[in-house]
Design an enzyme around this catalytic site. Sequence first.
Site, short mmCIF file in Angstrom:
data_model
loop_
_atom_site.label_atom_id
_atom_site.label_comp_id
_atom_site.label_asym_id
_atom_site.label_seq_id
_atom_site.Cartn_x
_atom_site.Cartn_y
_atom_site.Cartn_z
N SER A 20 -1.72 2.69 3.48
CA SER A 20 -0.73 2.17 4.42
C SER A 20 -1.33 1.04 5.24
O SER A 20 -2.53 1.07 5.59
CB SER A 20 -0.26 3.27 5.37
OG SER A 20 0.62 2.75 6.35
N TYR A 45 -0.39 10.34 10.65
CA TYR A 45 -0.23 9.55 9.43
C TYR A 45 -1.29 8.46 9.35
O TYR A 45 -1.94 8.26 8.32
CB TYR A 45 1.17 8.93 9.42
CG TYR A 45 1.56 8.23 8.14
CD1 TYR A 45 2.06 8.94 7.06
CD2 TYR A 45 1.45 6.85 8.03
CE1 TYR A 45 2.44 8.29 5.89
CE2 TYR A 45 1.82 6.19 6.87
CZ TYR A 45 2.31 6.92 5.80
OH TYR A 45 2.69 6.27 4.65
#
Length: 251
Positions: free
Chosen positions: A142, A155
Amino acid sequence: MFNFSGQVALITGSSRGIGLAAARALGQQGAEVVLNGRDAAQLDAAAASLRDEGIAAHVACFDIAEVDKAIEAVERVREKLGKIDVFFANAGIQHREPLLSFPLQDFERVVFTNLTAQWALARHIAAAMVAQDYGRIVFTGSITAILGRKDITAYTAAKAAMHGLVRQWSAEFADSGVTVNAIAPGYIKTELTKKLWDDQSFNTWLQGRTPQQRWGDPDDIASAVVFLAARESRFVTGQILAVDGGLSSTM
């Protein structure tokens, strides 16, 4: 180039979104693809849609967070199809909440699913790849592991650790015929980001912040997966490829 004929590709989190787009792209290049998710009906529908396009598609219904069951399911795939040449570890979860109220149990759940379970399943698959002297492992990382963003502390931590895992694994497998890379998607229109693309103020911000002035599409990620999963990418390993319309490279 990028002919996957005779290869088997397992893609987790592939009943929709990025995973399904990647499965379609790999299948269009000749791979036999195995779709994964937790919803059997949704998986069957996704596989049927690929078969209608002439792609050899199978399903493996399991939750990556249930590691033992996931490994058992992978072994059934191997018994049926003989091998796994490409593993795209794409499944993941999200929880959005400000840091100071972020529950520990949700932090642990997100980190376990997005990092620990990925590590365990990919390691199991990698062992067989090393034995066959060939394999391609691609993780979904990410850009939030490159550029921080509020409300997603678990996350971000998991994906940052995954980026480190990619570099470390590439060193471990350097002489084995197995490459390990990750794609760091920018903002892609999927169900996981629906809360954001439903937010008009966020859309305005994103279009102004991203040089290409748009959301990414799952096919944008799928093309990168095909490259990193191809035989021809044999000299590419340990890399984090940002696919984000230029967002992470500009101010």
